[in-house]
Design a protein around this motif. Structure first.
Motif, PDB file in Angstrom:
ATOM      1  N   CYS A  19      18.341 -30.172  -5.025  1.00 27.58           N
ATOM      2  CA  CYS A  19      16.945 -29.819  -4.612  1.00 27.58           C
ATOM      3  C   CYS A  19      16.110 -29.763  -5.815  1.00 27.58           C
ATOM      4  CB  CYS A  19      17.219 -28.198  -4.386  1.00 27.58           C
ATOM      5  SG  CYS A  19      15.575 -27.593  -3.993  1.00 27.58           S
ATOM      6  N   CYS A  22      14.986 -25.873  -6.977  1.00 31.97           N
ATOM      7  CA  CYS A  22      15.580 -24.913  -7.646  1.00 31.97           C
ATOM      8  C   CYS A  22      16.921 -25.691  -8.349  1.00 31.97           C
ATOM      9  CB  CYS A  22      16.053 -23.976  -6.926  1.00 31.97           C
ATOM     10  SG  CYS A  22      17.229 -24.654  -5.279  1.00 31.97           S
ATOM     11  N   CYS A  33      16.536 -26.256   1.945  1.00 29.97           N
ATOM     12  CA  CYS A  33      17.317 -25.429   0.901  1.00 29.97           C
ATOM     13  C   CYS A  33      17.500 -24.057   1.190  1.00 29.97           C
ATOM     14  CB  CYS A  33      16.676 -25.888  -0.344  1.00 29.97           C
ATOM     15  SG  CYS A  33      17.496 -25.038  -1.888  1.00 29.97           S
ATOM     16  N   HIS A  35      18.668 -21.947  -0.794  1.00 25.04           N
ATOM     17  CA  HIS A  35      18.290 -21.177  -2.086  1.00 25.04           C
ATOM     18  C   HIS A  35      16.765 -21.024  -2.149  1.00 25.04           C
ATOM     19  CE1 HIS A  35      22.525 -21.853  -2.952  1.00 25.04           C
ATOM     20  NE2 HIS A  35      22.396 -22.951  -2.922  1.00 25.04           N
ATOM     21  N   CYS A  36      15.942 -21.761  -1.912  1.00 23.80           N
ATOM     22  CA  CYS A  36      14.682 -21.656  -1.914  1.00 23.80           C
ATOM     23  C   CYS A  36      13.784 -22.051  -1.068  1.00 23.80           C
ATOM     24  CB  CYS A  36      14.257 -22.435  -3.339  1.00 23.80           C
ATOM     25  SG  CYS A  36      13.905 -24.276  -2.997  1.00 23.80           S
TER      26      CYS A  36
HETATM   27 ZN   LIG Z   1      15.898 -25.200  -3.527  1.00 26.02          ZN
END
Ligand SMILES: [Zn+2]
Length: 65
Positions: A19, A22, A33, A35-36
């Protein structure tokens, strides 16, 4: 969610990529993504506008802080 256990990775040929926001693992082909929340559209240049995300990588990072 483990990214390598997704149907997209195992059956649909999505590739694991880093990504650009992140630095964690995500999938290509407009995968969001986990995570972000960045939608991977192939943009890697920080200051280039990403239509899929409506902003640049740099701006997106700043907003998350
Ligand atoms: Zn990310």
């Amino acid at each position: 969610m483990e990214i390598r256990e997704t149907k997209e990775y195992q059956e649909l040929g999505y590739a694991v990529v880093t990504c650009p926001v992140c630095g964690r693992e995500t999938l290509d082909s407009y995968w969001i993504c986990e995570h972000c929340g960045w939608e991977y559209d192939g943009t890697t240049e920080e200051t280039l506008f990403s239509a899929a995300n409506g902003t640049t990588i740099r701006e997106y990072r700043l907003r998350r802080q």
